[in-house]
Design a protein around this motif. Structure first.
Motif, PDB file in Angstrom:
ATOM      1  N   ASP A  70       0.842  -1.204   0.000  1.00  0.00           N
ATOM      2  CA  ASP A  70       0.000   0.000   0.000  1.00  0.00           C
ATOM      3  C   ASP A  70       0.872   1.246   0.000  1.00  0.00           C
ATOM      4  N   ARG A  71       1.918   1.265   0.830  1.00  0.00           N
ATOM      5  CA  ARG A  71       2.789   2.453   0.883  1.00  0.00           C
ATOM      6  C   ARG A  71       3.523   2.667  -0.434  1.00  0.00           C
ATOM      7  N   LEU A  72       3.791   1.559  -1.128  1.00  0.00           N
ATOM      8  CA  LEU A  72       4.509   1.631  -2.405  1.00  0.00           C
ATOM      9  C   LEU A  72       3.633   2.182  -3.526  1.00  0.00           C
ATOM     10  N   THR A  73       2.342   1.990  -3.404  1.00  0.00           N
ATOM     11  CA  THR A  73       1.434   2.288  -4.509  1.00  0.00           C
ATOM     12  C   THR A  73       1.170   3.783  -4.658  1.00  0.00           C
ATOM     13  N   LEU A  74       1.389   4.287  -5.863  1.00  0.00           N
ATOM     14  CA  LEU A  74       1.100   5.706  -6.134  1.00  0.00           C
ATOM     15  C   LEU A  74      -0.307   5.837  -6.695  1.00  0.00           C
ATOM     16  N   THR A  75      -1.039   6.780  -6.160  1.00  0.00           N
ATOM     17  CA  THR A  75      -2.400   7.056  -6.616  1.00  0.00           C
ATOM     18  C   THR A  75      -2.424   8.502  -7.097  1.00  0.00           C
ATOM     19  N   PRO A  76      -3.482   8.895  -7.827  1.00  0.00           N
ATOM     20  CA  PRO A  76      -3.557  10.310  -8.225  1.00  0.00           C
ATOM     21  C   PRO A  76      -3.442  11.235  -7.008  1.00  0.00           C
ATOM     22  N   ALA A  77      -4.059  10.867  -5.893  1.00  0.00           N
ATOM     23  CA  ALA A  77      -3.981  11.729  -4.707  1.00  0.00           C
ATOM     24  C   ALA A  77      -2.552  11.819  -4.191  1.00  0.00           C
ATOM     25  N   ARG A  78      -1.817  10.713  -4.234  1.00  0.00           N
ATOM     26  CA  ARG A  78      -0.434  10.740  -3.725  1.00  0.00           C
ATOM     27  C   ARG A  78       0.489  11.531  -4.635  1.00  0.00           C
ATOM     28  N   VAL A  79       0.288  11.418  -5.938  1.00  0.00           N
ATOM     29  CA  VAL A  79       1.111  12.220  -6.851  1.00  0.00           C
ATOM     30  C   VAL A  79       0.780  13.706  -6.673  1.00  0.00           C
ATOM     31  N   ALA A  80      -0.508  14.003  -6.521  1.00  0.00           N
ATOM     32  CA  ALA A  80      -0.895  15.408  -6.302  1.00  0.00           C
ATOM     33  C   ALA A  80      -0.289  15.923  -4.996  1.00  0.00           C
ATOM     34  N   ALA A  81      -0.244  15.068  -3.969  1.00  0.00           N
ATOM     35  CA  ALA A  81       0.324  15.493  -2.686  1.00  0.00           C
ATOM     36  C   ALA A  81       1.820  15.736  -2.819  1.00  0.00           C
ATOM     37  N   ALA A  82       2.502  14.884  -3.600  1.00  0.00           N
ATOM     38  CA  ALA A  82       3.939  15.079  -3.803  1.00  0.00           C
ATOM     39  C   ALA A  82       4.191  16.399  -4.532  1.00  0.00           C
ATOM     40  N   ALA A  83       3.357  16.683  -5.537  1.00  0.00           N
ATOM     41  CA  ALA A  83       3.483  17.942  -6.289  1.00  0.00           C
ATOM     42  C   ALA A  83       3.222  19.123  -5.361  1.00  0.00           C
ATOM     43  N   GLU A  84       2.197  18.998  -4.541  1.00  0.00           N
ATOM     44  CA  GLU A  84       1.873  20.067  -3.600  1.00  0.00           C
ATOM     45  C   GLU A  84       3.028  20.282  -2.613  1.00  0.00           C
ATOM     46  N   GLY A  85       3.688  19.189  -2.220  1.00  0.00           N
ATOM     47  CA  GLY A  85       4.858  19.290  -1.337  1.00  0.00           C
ATOM     48  C   GLY A  85       5.947  20.157  -1.963  1.00  0.00           C
ATOM     49  N   LEU A  86       6.188  19.965  -3.265  1.00  0.00           N
ATOM     50  CA  LEU A  86       7.207  20.780  -3.940  1.00  0.00           C
ATOM     51  C   LEU A  86       6.802  22.251  -3.940  1.00  0.00           C
ATOM     52  N   ARG A  87       5.510  22.520  -4.152  1.00  0.00           N
ATOM     53  CA  ARG A  87       5.054  23.920  -4.152  1.00  0.00           C
ATOM     54  C   ARG A  87       5.219  24.532  -2.759  1.00  0.00           C
ATOM     55  N   GLN A  88       4.981  23.720  -1.731  1.00  0.00           N
ATOM     56  CA  GLN A  88       5.162  24.237  -0.360  1.00  0.00           C
ATOM     57  C   GLN A  88       6.632  24.542  -0.081  1.00  0.00           C
ATOM     58  N   VAL A  89       7.523  23.693  -0.581  1.00  0.00           N
ATOM     59  CA  VAL A  89       8.956  23.956  -0.382  1.00  0.00           C
ATOM     60  C   VAL A  89       9.354  25.242  -1.114  1.00  0.00           C
ATOM     61  N   ALA A  90       8.771  25.437  -2.293  1.00  0.00           N
ATOM     62  CA  ALA A  90       9.050  26.689  -3.026  1.00  0.00           C
ATOM     63  C   ALA A  90       8.632  27.907  -2.201  1.00  0.00           C
ATOM     64  N   ALA A  91       7.570  27.765  -1.448  1.00  0.00           N
ATOM     65  CA  ALA A  91       7.055  28.903  -0.676  1.00  0.00           C
ATOM     66  C   ALA A  91       7.861  29.173   0.603  1.00  0.00           C
ATOM     67  N   LEU A  92       8.719  28.242   0.995  1.00  0.00           N
ATOM     68  CA  LEU A  92       9.494  28.431   2.239  1.00  0.00           C
ATOM     69  C   LEU A  92      10.687  29.357   1.997  1.00  0.00           C
ATOM     70  N   PRO A  93      11.153  30.032   3.052  1.00  0.00           N
ATOM     71  CA  PRO A  93      12.337  30.887   2.893  1.00  0.00           C
ATOM     72  C   PRO A  93      13.568  30.054   2.531  1.00  0.00           C
ATOM     73  N   ASP A  94      14.449  30.633   1.739  1.00  0.00           N
ATOM     74  CA  ASP A  94      15.688  29.957   1.334  1.00  0.00           C
ATOM     75  C   ASP A  94      16.705  30.088   2.475  1.00  0.00           C
ATOM     76  N   PRO A  95      17.200  28.957   3.006  1.00  0.00           N
ATOM     77  CA  PRO A  95      18.178  29.056   4.106  1.00  0.00           C
ATOM     78  C   PRO A  95      19.568  29.462   3.625  1.00  0.00           C
ATOM     79  N   VAL A  96      19.780  29.433   2.298  1.00  0.00           N
ATOM     80  CA  VAL A  96      21.099  29.774   1.751  1.00  0.00           C
ATOM     81  C   VAL A  96      21.161  31.289   1.559  1.00  0.00           C
ATOM     82  N   GLY A  97      22.165  31.892   2.104  1.00  0.00           N
ATOM     83  CA  GLY A  97      22.299  33.337   1.997  1.00  0.00           C
ATOM     84  C   GLY A  97      21.607  34.078   3.132  1.00  0.00           C
ATOM     85  N   GLU A  98      20.853  33.331   3.924  1.00  0.00           N
ATOM     86  CA  GLU A  98      20.197  33.902   5.099  1.00  0.00           C
ATOM     87  C   GLU A  98      21.265  34.427   6.079  1.00  0.00           C
TER      88      GLU A  98
END
Lengths: 419, 419
Positions: A70-98
């Motif tokens: 079950d954990r191995l299986t990718l579903t549309p919801a899981r792929v969407a969540a992974a994509a959303e995770g990347l967008r959330q990381v984009a929204a975080l402050p960059d620790p480099v140069g801080e």
């Protein structure tokens, strides 16, 4: 013919070169890559499902259980969540140069402590292929090149995910070799990488305790260790019992299989009579098995007798050890003896008691009147996390983007010399 | 009969117990001990000199050179300086209990990141006995128990210094075992301690590179490594040449035997004609031997030809390698290839050039228009230092009190649970 050692060496060398370029990439470029990659994951979902299906079909041959499949299986919801995770990381402050600290010395030198990437990270993980996406996003955003080594069970899924993310890097002026997936499932490759402390700055093993112990024993570079937690809730004499019940139930049953779930409940003797049976009933209503000390069993006669092993255990299951303690000191001593320095909570309305508990419990996170489940990068405000460190060195508790970096001193003057 | 292994085990266990008590000691108590110890060192100077005299007499039998015997010898000025060091540590802010970050989450949870001690430190050092005093002061102030292991050459001196400092601990409510001196000079004791990663949280070896490498290879816990520095000064085309001369001379000759002294000078080709001979003359006036590239030798014909080994060397002596580089990129590439990521300086008045140098030179400290000699805990404002880390993990550059600590998350709520 390329040997395995050569392959590992050239992978690490390419990562080092990419790390140098990535270290000075602007936040704009890194964020643009994160957002474009999120879009691409959704756009290429069919290719991802096709690859994932191959892994799922082969899974039983690796002896995987239904839960791991079950954990191995990718579903549309899981792929969407992974994509959303990347967008959330984009929204975080960059620790480099801080600029983390700074000031001007009496002689006029300006001293800044500035965030910089660690360099090259070797990331090992087990079956969930969405971890490939999470780790890639966190490493690139924090300016680190990463060598990804997933499990053999998810190689097809990881390969297509890696290809999507990597192909997009040059479109944003970022080096392709910033993200490399180890293409062989040969276990010896891991041993080779763990010897390369000139090329690799940090290893992060994410998986079971045996994986982490093996990596810690073999690695010649720092390891971000993420052991499980033996977490406690201590219900003090001055606790609000409604609140105590809510916190115990949430800490134990919200997600029993994770590291910040509670494993042992400590109850002050002064409220055992009012609370022990009540909480036992509430836990049983949630199907939790109770293993109690002799004193607990006076109030909860049918509880299983608790052993020493139960107090040391990380059940990661619907089981809880219960102990009635004479006072705060005994509670603290129990936690510091049996706990794993991960997450421990007190429920009390006594300020002096809470101050002592906070000062004397030597854990990465100490919770006062809150569920143990809050020891988590998102919940504590770090944004995404790559793990929860159970070490004291470098980073303790949840590790987010900043914990994937170090710093340099930048000192600027007008010709100052030492006299 | 107590075996060596038992002795080491019980020393480490006592340190662990003391660390727990010391972790919650107030700043007032720790500072009172520091100030009282400073007074006692001066008051008991005669006893210190008597013990030190025994070490000095025995020194030639250990094959010590005149320079090392000088470092071993305690004088009234050196004892006074050690006492003053303790008073300075008393005056520094306490990193324990320091709230480093904090905020309130949307659900009302207050999240604080609070400084806490690492726990138990194993500190190995060589002949200078005043290091016993420095290390004891820094460890106790930062709330850490320390196991001190000095060199056999200074055992009598260390024993009396340790006794003075330790006897004073209980007078301020602090645990005696917070400071333990390893009483045996058996080298195998070190091996025993390096295996005890359950009891010891950090090892700090202070001494030659071979000591540090041995400890790093054997230790099962983190090591704060303090390797020597191969430091550079790059004189850019846009440098003020008077400033450049001053910085090069100071970086090379102020104290040539220390880690933040410069070892290589890089000169932009565009000013070689104006600067190479001038700086060579100035260096020679300070008795510095010049080892130059072919291009350097056009302007300084009698310079010794520089080899690859010279560019990689840490001379720790009045010798400098000189190279004329075509541009900034070549200077950065040279530093990142041959340097030791310790301290590197640029002299320039070009802002864009300085920004690139700062961003691309991957060193613990990057100096713009300032001497490399400023990479030092006192100079950068950390107060006292226990070493200069050449690692990236945990702490980089000078390590003061805060670098001897970690943190815990303290999360306070009103009954919050996760939904």
């Amino acid at each position: 013919m390329t040997t395995l050692a050569d392959y590992c060496q050239s992978t690490a060398a390419a990562a080092r070169t990419a790390a140098t370029a990535l270290a000075t990439a602007t936040t704009d470029r890194k964020n643009a890559w994160l957002r474009a990659s999120a879009d691409l994951l959704v756009k290429r979902a069919e290719a991802i499902f096709d690859a994932n299906a191959k892994d799922v079909v082969a899974a039983p041959s690796f002896g995987m259980t239904a839960a791991s499949i079950d954990r191995l299986t990718l579903t549309p919801a899981r792929v969407a969540a992974a994509a959303e995770g990347l967008r959330q990381v984009a929204a975080l402050p960059d620790p480099v140069g801080e600029v983390r600290e700074g000031g001007t010395r009496p002689n006029g030198l300006q001293v800044l402590k500035v965030g910089v990437p660690l360099g090259v990270i070797f990331f090992l993980y087990e079956s969930r292929p969405n971890v490939t996406v999470d780790a890639a996003g966190l490493c690139v955003k924090s300016g680190n090149a990463v060598i990804l080594r997933g499990g053999k069970e998810s190689l097809h899924s990881n390969t297509v995910l890696h290809e999507i993310l990597t192909n997009e890097l040059p479109n944003h002026g970022l080096p392709r070799d910033a993200l490399q997936l180890v293409s062989t499932t040969d276990r010896e490759a891991v041993g080779h990488f763990l010897k390369m402390n000139e090329q690799i700055d940090l290893v992060i093993p994410r998986g079971g305790e045996s994986l982490i112990r093996r990596v810690a024993a073999e690695a010649t570079m720092p390891v971000l260790k993420h052991y499980q937690g033996n977490c406690h809730v201590y219900v003090d004499r001055a606790a609000d019992l409604d609140m105590a019940e809510r916190i115990v139930i949430n800490s134990k049953t919200h997600r029993p299989g994770v590291c910040n779930a509670a494993e042992t409940l400590l109850i002050h003797a002064g409220l055992a009579e009012r609370f022990a049976k009540r909480i036992a009933d509430a836990l049983r209503a949630k199907k939790v098995e109770i293993r109690g000390c002799d004193e607990t069993r006076r109030f909860v006669p049918d509880a299983v007798p608790a052993t020493e092993a139960d107090y040391a255990a990380e059940f990661l299951d619907l089981i809880i050890a219960v102990k009635i303690v004479p006072d705060l000191s005994a509670a603290i001593a129990h936690i510091n003896r049996y706990g794993s320095k991960h997450t421990d909570a007190i429920v009390t309305n006594d300020l002096a008691v809470s101050r002592r508990f906070v000062a004397e419990v030597d854990s990465a996170a100490v919770m006062v009147n809150a569920s143990t489940r809050f020891n988590d990068g998102f919940e504590l405000g770090l944004g995404a996390e790559i793990g929860i460190s159970t070490d004291k060195f470098h980073a303790r508790g949840p590790c987010g983007l900043r914990e994937l970096t170090t710093y340099k001193y930048v000192v600027t003057g007008d010709g100052q010399i030492r006299g």
